[in-house]
Design a protein around this motif. Structure first.
Motif: not given
Lengths: 410, 410
Positions: A160, A363, A212, A378-379, A371-375, A366-367, A359, B371-372
């Motif tokens: 992805i 990604l 958070f 992103i920041i 993906s649990q820490n994606t947020i 996440a990969e 992006l 986000s998980q």
């Protein structure tokens, strides 16, 4: 209207079908390239003192190979970008064996360089060459993009991230959505093919241990800015050094030989080979919480810039990962955050800021790390992207400014 | 070069500073709008049988208000898009009170409509009006985009999704990165402001209970395609109905009155008010695993299309969330997947496909459901985006095709 939709999807399906085959081919080449590279890396790791002194000679052979077989191919990624933009007709086929072989040589003798640029170039070239043979295709450039995605995906097995990398990297601010489905197909196929052929995926599942708060948000923004600036500096230095050195030492043979002499000395003096090659050792140390020196990231950065500036071959991404991870480790303990998570954030964000992509690094996060820490990715990646000073290692990348309606060369 | 960088960042910081204030203002208006709307929704829920019969009269008052105060404002989102594209100079200020008030009326008497379109329109209008007063700004359109982000963020308190929505929605395929930092600032400020003023965020933390397999991938792709087609059909029907009804019944008063009569009858006959309003009831049922009928999503879809086609006011997004969630619930049990997770995927993906956006729905997934599960949202939303038949509820949205270098009206 219905007819339009059918017509459009017919074309998308056609490209996706071709992508399936292209993905298998590129995944196969990636597996060969990647597995040999890992063997070489291991071998060099065990015999650094014997091999690294020959770096200048290795450099001469690289320059000779390019000047003998295909001078144009030395432009590498720039050719891919120019062809992608439609400014060039084709990429020489010789680029593929040349870049693979010279990257192997670079790594065997300890140059500090990456591998993904190689995978992206070979993917793009193979796919575009096939596309030009299929005269019934309206747009061979779509296949070039698909090939970039497949090349990246086959090597890192992050389909992805690879897809979005190929879609966003040609023109910052423009997304090549026409290629989305075929690029996904090619990326998954390439990734599965290389996996079945025994190339392993690097991934670590990091638990989400943060809660958070506004303090955390502030720290994440700060991390993003630092990673952004460091990635920007990497890109800036790389372009600057390449240009200056080309002017300073006009003869490429002389340039790579002298550079090789200095580099082989530095590689051996500085922790005897610690900064050679991909930098996966530093990544390993950072993510496993082992010994990382405060200056690891800086030395890896400078030595990679020097390696690539004097004419050695290979990509930039894995060194960027390792610069980001080892810097993240240092920053994480400074800021009182879980060091492995910050190392992972650096791994992604420095890559994003140096390539001027947004992006793809999110990604990758996440990969590779779950993906649990994606947020958080992103920041951090968003701020890294904003604060890279609009620099990029891809000198042919363009930027589209919607508000002025202009294409800007970065 | 350093000077260029400083110049560019000076401008970004200026916009970000303004964004801070704009975010507070828009967050405040959002809170007022949203809180009253929720009170109205609750009140209508308790007295549906008394209120819904007056829907046709309510419709007349809406049409009257627009024709009396500002005829142009009825174009709503189209004005925002045209101004964003630079095709129009300004949005009438009257749009703000009109859209807020008429949306309240629509919901009080049971029309099936949303709220985010309202928030985006009021955000864009407020910010753009301010920008036109600040004559030292080079580009007031950047503030329009920031306002869209703040409007969305203030209402849903999903600042990152709101930012990317505003950046990607104007022209599909183009990202307005120049506005990234100020839009993030405005979104966070608006989100915090409305939160402090007592507007609650809707969010549910869904655990990740799936393990990745090729069977799961296949099911996710299938879900994505179905959600994409349903979102595309929503957009298609909405545009078709609006056009056909305008031709069929030229007088808008007559149109909304007759539509209101039919609608009020249907709303009362079909489970006495179940399909009135935002559809948060269906979302609640889906995500809590309560009773959802197989046809809920279809009726909500048709009644929302009819409500908006005859001239009632409000957005489309919350109904799209509820259509997606209730459809997801049905599909989840058909495919043997955790129903609440599939409901959440539908919630995001149908919104994305109907608005022809990709990042916003993925980020909605991350910000509303944790986000998980991001990796599943990415796959489902990507396929929904690909398979929406290039339809969109925003008739003024454009699409940029990189390979042909064309701006296409969708």
């Amino acid at each position: 209207m219905i007819r339009n939709i059918i017509q459009e999807y017919k074309e998308i399906f056609l490209y996706s079908l071709i992508a399936l085959f292209v993905g298998i081919i590129i995944g196969g080449i990636d597996a060969l390239f990647g597995k040999v590279l890992l063997k070489i890396t291991q071998f060099r790791g065990e015999h650094a003192i014997l091999l690294v002194p020959f770096l200048p000679i290795a450099g001469l052979s690289i320059t000779f190979l390019y000047s003998y077989f295909s001078k144009e191919s030395i432009k590498g990624m720039t050719l891919v970008f120019q062809t992608g933009h439609g400014d060039k007709e084709r990429i020489p086929k010789m680029l593929v064996p040349l870049i693979i072989f010279t990257t192997w040589i670079t790594h065997l003798f300890g140059g500090s360089a990456g591998r993904e640029g190689v995978a992206v170039q070979l993917g793009a070239t193979v796919a575009h060459t096939i596309a030009r043979k299929l005269i019934f295709l309206n747009n061979p450039r779509i296949l070039l993009v698909i090939g970039m995605a497949a090349g990246f995906a086959g090597l890192f097995q992050t389909p992805i991230a690879a897809t979005f990398f190929a879609l966003e990297v040609l023109v910052s601010g423009v997304f090549l959505y026409e290629a989305l489905l075929p690029a996904l197909v090619a990326s998954y196929t390439a990734s599965m093919t290389s996996h079945l052929l025994g190339l392993e995926k690097f991934s670590i599942d990091l638990p989400n241990t943060l809660t958070f708060s506004s303090e955390l948000l502030f720290k994440l923004v700060l991390l993003g800015i630092i990673f952004g600036v460091v990635g920007g500096i990497f890109a800036l230095l790389l372009n600057l050094c390449k240009n200056k050195l080309t002017i300073l030492i006009e003869n490429p043979m002389k340039r790579i030989f002298m550079g090789g002499c200095i580099l082989s000395l530095l590689f051996l003096l500085l922790h005897s080979g610690r900064y050679c090659g991909l930098g996966t050792n530093l990544i390993q140390f950072s993510l496993m919480g082992e010994q990382i020196y405060q200056y690891d990231w800086l030395l890896k950065l400078l030595l990679t810039v020097l390696t690539l500036s004097v004419g050695f071959q290979g990509g930039e991404v894995t060194p960027l990962f390792s610069i980001g991870a080892s810097l993240g480790m240092v920053l994480g303990s400074l800021l009182g955050l879980p060091v492995t998570l910050v190392a992972a954030l650096g791994y992604s964000a420095v890559f994003g800021s140096a390539t001027n992509t947004l992006l793809a690094p999110i990604l990758i996060g996440a990969e590779v790390f779950g993906s649990q820490n994606t947020i958080y990715f992103i920041i951090v990646c968003a701020f890294a992207f904003i604060f890279n000073g609009n620099k990029t290692i891809y000198t042919a990348q363009k930027r589209f400014n919607f508000f002025t309606n202009e294409n800007i060369k970065l």
